[in-house]
Scaffold this motif. Structure first.
Motif, short mmCIF file in Angstrom:
data_model
loop_
_atom_site.label_atom_id
_atom_site.label_comp_id
_atom_site.label_asym_id
_atom_site.label_seq_id
_atom_site.Cartn_x
_atom_site.Cartn_y
_atom_site.Cartn_z
N THR A 83 0.95 -1.20 0.03
CA THR A 83 -0.12 0.02 0.08
C THR A 83 1.09 1.13 0.01
OG1 THR A 83 -0.38 0.86 2.26
CG2 THR A 83 -1.22 -1.37 1.82
N ALA A 104 0.92 3.56 2.05
CA ALA A 104 1.22 3.92 3.33
C ALA A 104 2.66 3.30 3.90
CB ALA A 104 0.30 3.45 4.43
N ASN A 110 -5.12 3.89 1.21
CA ASN A 110 -3.95 3.55 1.76
C ASN A 110 -3.92 2.20 2.44
OD1 ASN A 110 -1.76 5.29 1.77
ND2 ASN A 110 -2.78 6.77 2.66
N ASN A 111 -4.98 1.22 2.50
CA ASN A 111 -4.92 -0.16 2.97
C ASN A 111 -4.86 -1.09 1.83
OD1 ASN A 111 -4.98 -2.12 4.79
ND2 ASN A 111 -7.07 -1.77 5.64
N ILE A 165 -6.31 9.18 4.64
CA ILE A 165 -6.62 7.97 5.33
C ILE A 165 -8.23 7.71 5.74
CG2 ILE A 165 -6.43 7.33 7.92
CD1 ILE A 165 -3.70 7.82 7.99
N CYS A 202 -4.50 -6.31 10.27
CA CYS A 202 -3.73 -5.25 9.79
C CYS A 202 -2.25 -5.97 9.58
CB CYS A 202 -3.45 -4.40 11.22
SG CYS A 202 -2.51 -3.12 10.74
N LEU A 244 0.08 0.16 9.16
CA LEU A 244 -1.12 0.35 8.83
C LEU A 244 -2.28 0.50 9.84
CD1 LEU A 244 -1.20 -2.22 5.79
CD2 LEU A 244 -0.78 0.57 5.88
N LEU A 284 -5.17 3.34 10.22
CA LEU A 284 -6.12 3.09 9.41
C LEU A 284 -7.31 2.44 9.93
CD1 LEU A 284 -4.30 1.88 6.00
CD2 LEU A 284 -5.12 3.99 6.54
#
Lengths: 250, 250
Positions: free
Chosen positions: A22, A24, A162-163, B5, B20, B25, B28
């Motif tokens: 991602t 992120a 972002n995930n 986000i 996650c 991350l 998020l």
């Protein structure tokens, strides 16, 4: 969190084939050491590949709808494409459905494109050696070109806000499949992406139906777009970022 | 990046089983809406499960070696465990090899533990409804307990210095396997983790040998630790965070 960041460096004994799951996670990579492939299967990078294949002079990716509007105010003869949360923004020429990027609509034109995830990933990758655009549409052409470059490769999945998402990861795994046996060293994410591709490759459309993003896009009534974006090797153009414009790599 | 986000919220129609993939991350997720399971298979959470099973009164996770040293200065009869980059830090009682967490060594004792990745994930999850510790050692006991809680579940992979790793993800996929058919709604990362578990479950040790982390740990000469950490269901204790201490859940 900066003191916990460990910059990923390519291996000394070979070229890297890394996957950034991602945007992120992009701060974890020394982006300038790689050729970056930006991946946003549903639907930005699929539409970009299709548009460049169909003769668009350039596609300019922007982050904000306001930046896109600004091009209209400049009085340029650009097509303006803006999408937020999978829908065309009012007052724009079109969004990022691939069906808007036919030769009839885009040949010889410059398109200004803003999308939810793809543009974000592109902008964060700006310091890369080169940034190219990947999708199932140009999978083999892209992979063959990558192998001729003899550089470290970072496949950047745009994800969903972002995930992690499955469709971008699966495509990254398809590229890794092409790079096998060529001396590239994968990281854990590349191995995982390739294993997921092995699981899903028999029927990618069916495999992705279970995903949350698939569900989300289905609600938006764009199943036909999804089917279109999962076609393999219907194009050969490789869009590359030059300055602020995506153009056909020559 | 904050405006990009999108906080993940559990589905309205069921309980969430989300994964996650790295601590990077975590921003998020609305952590406070979940029971969090922290996962750091090689080796922190495996050793914590083993130590609590073997009667350690408490294990106190800390982020920095300096915090760990501070406990010695307090004159308390605590065992001090500190590891950086997979090695015991000079002057400490032990690191996070599970073989240091036998009943003989830890029964009735409090251990102060600092690790590279696991503690980081724990600290970032502090606002969760509850934080428990998972590893292959307590897989079934943990999964059965989770199902009795009727809460959203977030499986947090500690990863390697904020990036994705295969072993933590594979374990997350093993927990998802246990939750199937119980009405939980997985996200894309949970589906991917479960698919990877399906690929690797026949011989997890063999599957993980290819990973970068496995290579890294092999160089440190801790293959025996790795084999130990991949044993399934040799413990039943579920470590839970109470204040700053991990204790046995009653």
């Amino acid at each position: 969190m900066s003191n916990n960041i460990d910059i990923q460096t390519p291996p000394s004994g070979g070229r890297a084939a890394h996957v950034c799951l991602t945007p992120a996670l992009l701060p974890l990579f020394n982006v300038e050491e790689y050729i970056v492939v930006v991946i946003d299967i549903f639907r930005a990078t699929s539409s970009i590949c299709y548009g460049i294949e169909n003769g668009a002079e350039a596609i300019i990716p922007v982050s904000q709808v306001e930046e896109c509007s600004a091009y209209r105010e400049k009085g340029l003869d650009y097509l303006l494409a803006a999408e937020r949360d999978g829908k065309v923004v009012d007052g724009f020429d079109f969004g990022n459905s691939p069906f808007s990027y036919t030769a009839q609509k885009v040949a010889g034109k410059t398109v200004v494109l803003t999308t939810t995830n793809g543009t974000h990933a592109l902008h964060l990758s700006r310091s890369a050696k080169k940034i190219v655009i990947g999708s199932f549409l140009n999978l083999t052409a892209l992979s063959i070109w990558l192998k001729t470059q003899h550089e470290n490769i970072l496949l950047v999945c745009a994800g969903w806000k972002n995930n992690f998402n499955l469709e971008d990861t699966l495509f990254a795994g398809a590229v890794i499949e092409h790079l096998k046996g060529e001396g590239y060293v994968p990281d854990d994410a590349a191995m995982a992406a390739n294993d997921l591709f092995q699981v899903g490759k028999g029927d990618i459309n069916q495999y992705l139906k279970k995903t949350s993003h698939g569900e989300r896009l289905k609600k938006l009534g764009i199943e036909k777009d999804i089917e279109f974006c999962l076609q393999v090797d219907i194009t050969t153009a490789i869009p590359v970022l030059q300055g602020e414009r995506l153009v056909r790599l020559v």
